[in-house]
Design a protein around this motif. Sequence first.
Motif, PDB file in Angstrom:
ATOM      1  N   PHE A 169       0.757  -1.247  -0.165  1.00 48.86           N
ATOM      2  CA  PHE A 169       0.028  -0.127  -0.023  1.00 48.86           C
ATOM      3  C   PHE A 169       0.786   1.202  -0.026  1.00 48.86           C
ATOM      4  O   PHE A 169       0.583   2.285  -0.820  1.00 48.86           O
ATOM      5  N   ASP A 170       1.804   1.320   0.825  1.00 47.40           N
ATOM      6  CA  ASP A 170       2.888   2.470   0.921  1.00 47.40           C
ATOM      7  C   ASP A 170       3.445   2.815  -0.310  1.00 47.40           C
ATOM      8  O   ASP A 170       3.775   3.761  -0.715  1.00 47.40           O
ATOM      9  N   ARG A 171       4.226   1.608  -0.620  1.00 43.37           N
ATOM     10  CA  ARG A 171       4.958   1.657  -2.132  1.00 43.37           C
ATOM     11  C   ARG A 171       4.108   2.183  -3.278  1.00 43.37           C
ATOM     12  O   ARG A 171       4.642   2.982  -3.972  1.00 43.37           O
ATOM     13  N   PHE A 172       2.695   1.698  -3.162  1.00 46.78           N
ATOM     14  CA  PHE A 172       2.190   2.092  -4.439  1.00 46.78           C
ATOM     15  C   PHE A 172       1.790   3.579  -4.195  1.00 46.78           C
ATOM     16  O   PHE A 172       1.851   4.493  -5.173  1.00 46.78           O
ATOM     17  N   MET A 173       1.226   4.037  -3.132  1.00 50.77           N
ATOM     18  CA  MET A 173       1.141   5.437  -2.676  1.00 50.77           C
ATOM     19  C   MET A 173       2.319   6.233  -3.139  1.00 50.77           C
ATOM     20  O   MET A 173       2.014   7.312  -3.869  1.00 50.77           O
ATOM     21  N   ASP A 174       3.499   5.914  -2.653  1.00 53.00           N
ATOM     22  CA  ASP A 174       4.590   6.654  -2.945  1.00 53.00           C
ATOM     23  C   ASP A 174       5.187   6.824  -4.371  1.00 53.00           C
ATOM     24  O   ASP A 174       5.251   7.997  -4.882  1.00 53.00           O
ATOM     25  N   ALA A 175       4.689   5.930  -5.136  1.00 56.81           N
ATOM     26  CA  ALA A 175       4.686   5.862  -6.617  1.00 56.81           C
ATOM     27  C   ALA A 175       3.828   6.627  -7.281  1.00 56.81           C
ATOM     28  O   ALA A 175       4.027   7.660  -8.119  1.00 56.81           O
ATOM     29  N   ALA A 176       2.631   6.454  -6.848  1.00 57.28           N
ATOM     30  CA  ALA A 176       1.561   7.211  -7.567  1.00 57.28           C
ATOM     31  C   ALA A 176       1.615   8.806  -7.393  1.00 57.28           C
ATOM     32  O   ALA A 176       1.327   9.803  -8.474  1.00 57.28           O
ATOM     33  N   ARG A 177       1.982   9.292  -6.317  1.00 57.63           N
ATOM     34  CA  ARG A 177       2.275  10.582  -5.940  1.00 57.63           C
ATOM     35  C   ARG A 177       3.297  11.211  -6.918  1.00 57.63           C
ATOM     36  O   ARG A 177       3.327  12.437  -7.101  1.00 57.63           O
ATOM     37  N   LYS A 178       4.120  10.499  -7.526  1.00 57.93           N
ATOM     38  CA  LYS A 178       5.234  10.800  -8.392  1.00 57.93           C
ATOM     39  C   LYS A 178       4.638  11.278  -9.944  1.00 57.93           C
ATOM     40  O   LYS A 178       5.443  11.791 -10.718  1.00 57.93           O
ATOM     41  N   VAL A 179       3.354  10.681 -10.124  1.00 54.26           N
ATOM     42  CA  VAL A 179       2.789  10.795 -11.426  1.00 54.26           C
ATOM     43  C   VAL A 179       2.007  12.205 -11.563  1.00 54.26           C
ATOM     44  O   VAL A 179       1.201  12.396 -10.910  1.00 54.26           O
ATOM     45  N   PRO A 180       2.670  13.230 -12.035  1.00 54.61           N
ATOM     46  CA  PRO A 180       1.991  14.557 -12.113  1.00 54.61           C
ATOM     47  C   PRO A 180       0.447  14.662 -12.592  1.00 54.61           C
ATOM     48  O   PRO A 180       0.095  15.520 -12.122  1.00 54.61           O
ATOM     49  N   GLU A 181       0.170  13.938 -13.541  1.00 50.72           N
ATOM     50  CA  GLU A 181      -1.042  13.656 -13.818  1.00 50.72           C
ATOM     51  C   GLU A 181      -2.227  13.191 -12.985  1.00 50.72           C
ATOM     52  O   GLU A 181      -3.386  13.403 -13.218  1.00 50.72           O
ATOM     53  N   VAL A 182      -1.860  12.704 -11.951  1.00 50.80           N
ATOM     54  CA  VAL A 182      -2.515  12.208 -10.936  1.00 50.80           C
ATOM     55  C   VAL A 182      -3.080  13.333 -10.142  1.00 50.80           C
ATOM     56  O   VAL A 182      -2.216  13.872  -9.132  1.00 50.80           O
ATOM     57  N   LEU A 210       3.015   1.168 -11.872  1.00 55.61           N
ATOM     58  CA  LEU A 210       2.859   1.327 -10.504  1.00 55.61           C
ATOM     59  C   LEU A 210       3.045  -0.134  -9.656  1.00 55.61           C
ATOM     60  O   LEU A 210       2.283  -1.027 -10.056  1.00 55.61           O
ATOM     61  N   PRO A 211       3.549   0.003  -8.567  1.00 60.27           N
ATOM     62  CA  PRO A 211       3.661  -1.539  -8.021  1.00 60.27           C
ATOM     63  C   PRO A 211       2.365  -2.057  -7.251  1.00 60.27           C
ATOM     64  O   PRO A 211       1.727  -1.138  -6.755  1.00 60.27           O
ATOM     65  N   HIS A 212       2.467  -3.269  -7.457  1.00 58.25           N
ATOM     66  CA  HIS A 212       1.609  -4.123  -6.483  1.00 58.25           C
ATOM     67  C   HIS A 212      -0.147  -4.082  -7.030  1.00 58.25           C
ATOM     68  O   HIS A 212      -0.851  -4.495  -6.122  1.00 58.25           O
ATOM     69  N   ILE A 213      -0.151  -3.733  -8.278  1.00 54.27           N
ATOM     70  CA  ILE A 213      -1.596  -3.489  -8.749  1.00 54.27           C
ATOM     71  C   ILE A 213      -2.119  -5.038  -9.164  1.00 54.27           C
ATOM     72  O   ILE A 213      -1.513  -5.766  -9.739  1.00 54.27           O
ATOM     73  N   ALA A 214      -3.365  -5.350  -8.318  1.00 52.44           N
ATOM     74  CA  ALA A 214      -3.787  -6.784  -8.622  1.00 52.44           C
ATOM     75  C   ALA A 214      -4.960  -6.659  -9.546  1.00 52.44           C
ATOM     76  O   ALA A 214      -5.157  -7.337 -10.509  1.00 52.44           O
ATOM     77  N   GLU A 215      -5.656  -5.405  -9.575  1.00 50.84           N
ATOM     78  CA  GLU A 215      -6.833  -5.145 -10.478  1.00 50.84           C
ATOM     79  C   GLU A 215      -6.996  -3.692 -10.556  1.00 50.84           C
ATOM     80  O   GLU A 215      -6.907  -3.029  -9.628  1.00 50.84           O
ATOM     81  N   ILE A 216      -7.417  -3.465 -11.704  1.00 54.28           N
ATOM     82  CA  ILE A 216      -7.586  -1.926 -12.194  1.00 54.28           C
ATOM     83  C   ILE A 216      -8.793  -1.635 -13.042  1.00 54.28           C
ATOM     84  O   ILE A 216      -8.963  -2.516 -13.865  1.00 54.28           O
ATOM     85  N   GLU A 217      -9.563  -0.573 -12.687  1.00 51.38           N
ATOM     86  CA  GLU A 217     -10.717  -0.405 -13.735  1.00 51.38           C
ATOM     87  C   GLU A 217     -10.695   1.146 -13.874  1.00 51.38           C
ATOM     88  O   GLU A 217     -10.478   1.927 -13.076  1.00 51.38           O
ATOM     89  N   ALA A 218     -10.619   1.364 -15.138  1.00 52.03           N
ATOM     90  CA  ALA A 218     -10.784   2.759 -15.567  1.00 52.03           C
ATOM     91  C   ALA A 218     -12.016   3.162 -16.014  1.00 52.03           C
ATOM     92  O   ALA A 218     -12.865   2.231 -16.722  1.00 52.03           O
ATOM     93  N   LEU A 219     -12.527   4.168 -15.382  1.00 52.94           N
ATOM     94  CA  LEU A 219     -13.859   4.757 -15.674  1.00 52.94           C
ATOM     95  C   LEU A 219     -13.422   6.192 -16.464  1.00 52.94           C
ATOM     96  O   LEU A 219     -13.198   7.080 -15.743  1.00 52.94           O
ATOM     97  N   MET A 220     -14.032   6.155 -17.897  1.00 58.30           N
ATOM     98  CA  MET A 220     -13.702   7.694 -18.402  1.00 58.30           C
ATOM     99  C   MET A 220     -14.970   8.611 -18.049  1.00 58.30           C
ATOM    100  O   MET A 220     -15.864   8.410 -18.021  1.00 58.30           O
ATOM    101  N   HIS A 221     -14.373   9.791 -17.521  1.00 60.00           N
ATOM    102  CA  HIS A 221     -15.219  10.853 -17.218  1.00 60.00           C
ATOM    103  C   HIS A 221     -15.902  11.505 -18.350  1.00 60.00           C
ATOM    104  O   HIS A 221     -15.181  11.553 -19.311  1.00 60.00           O
ATOM    105  N   VAL A 222     -17.009  11.514 -18.313  1.00 63.78           N
ATOM    106  CA  VAL A 222     -17.964  12.287 -19.329  1.00 63.78           C
ATOM    107  C   VAL A 222     -18.337  13.542 -19.075  1.00 63.78           C
ATOM    108  O   VAL A 222     -18.342  14.581 -19.873  1.00 63.78           O
ATOM    109  N   ALA A 223     -19.084  13.732 -17.898  1.00 67.62           N
ATOM    110  CA  ALA A 223     -19.650  15.184 -17.549  1.00 67.62           C
ATOM    111  C   ALA A 223     -19.449  15.520 -16.043  1.00 67.62           C
ATOM    112  O   ALA A 223     -19.734  14.660 -15.283  1.00 67.62           O
ATOM    113  N   ASN A 224     -19.524  16.724 -15.710  1.00 68.78           N
ATOM    114  CA  ASN A 224     -19.515  16.956 -14.201  1.00 68.78           C
ATOM    115  C   ASN A 224     -21.105  17.415 -13.973  1.00 68.78           C
ATOM    116  O   ASN A 224     -21.693  18.067 -14.668  1.00 68.78           O
ATOM    117  N   VAL A 225     -21.661  16.593 -13.260  1.00 71.55           N
ATOM    118  CA  VAL A 225     -23.300  16.904 -13.045  1.00 71.55           C
ATOM    119  C   VAL A 225     -23.412  17.702 -11.678  1.00 71.55           C
ATOM    120  O   VAL A 225     -24.121  18.630 -11.828  1.00 71.55           O
TER     121      VAL A 225
END
Length: 151
Positions: A80-93, A128-143
């Motif tokens: 968990f900590d290693r994933f969060m540390d690595a994800a923080r380094k991706v500027p687009e997150v 990113l480290p230690h991903i077991a499963e990932i689901e991408a949801l494309m943003h369509v609109a802000n309601v």
Amino acid sequence: MLDDIDRHLLRQWQADPDLTATDLAAILGLPAARVSRRIDRLRETGVLRGVHGVIDWGALGYTVEVSLRIQLDKTVPGAFDRFMDAARKVPEVTQMQTFLGRVDLRLTVIARDMGHWQTLYRDRILTLPHIAEIEALMHVANVKTDQSLPI
């Protein structure tokens, strides 16, 4: 903890965050110094955590927004900590949230266009480290994006 004046002050500020202490004082019918002291107290007690600029990423050329729901491999100690540390380094997150339940984390990711998203997803997100499963949801609109609450 909050009295009627505090609640009125917060309601006014939620409605118009550009109001100054002097503006708020005029609306509340109080001396500016008294309103300033109340604002200081609200900050000291953690009710007001700061003033934030709201950036329109689309105006800066980021037209794609994706919400990623991620499950981590929790059999790996420290995953968990290693994933969060690595994800923080991706500027687009732009946002990272943790959850209890089937989904461990949710990331909000922005990209300039679909080509940029594809490269970002393949080269930065999936590595990113230690991903077991990932689901991408494309943003369509802000309601609804209003974060104000009835006070």
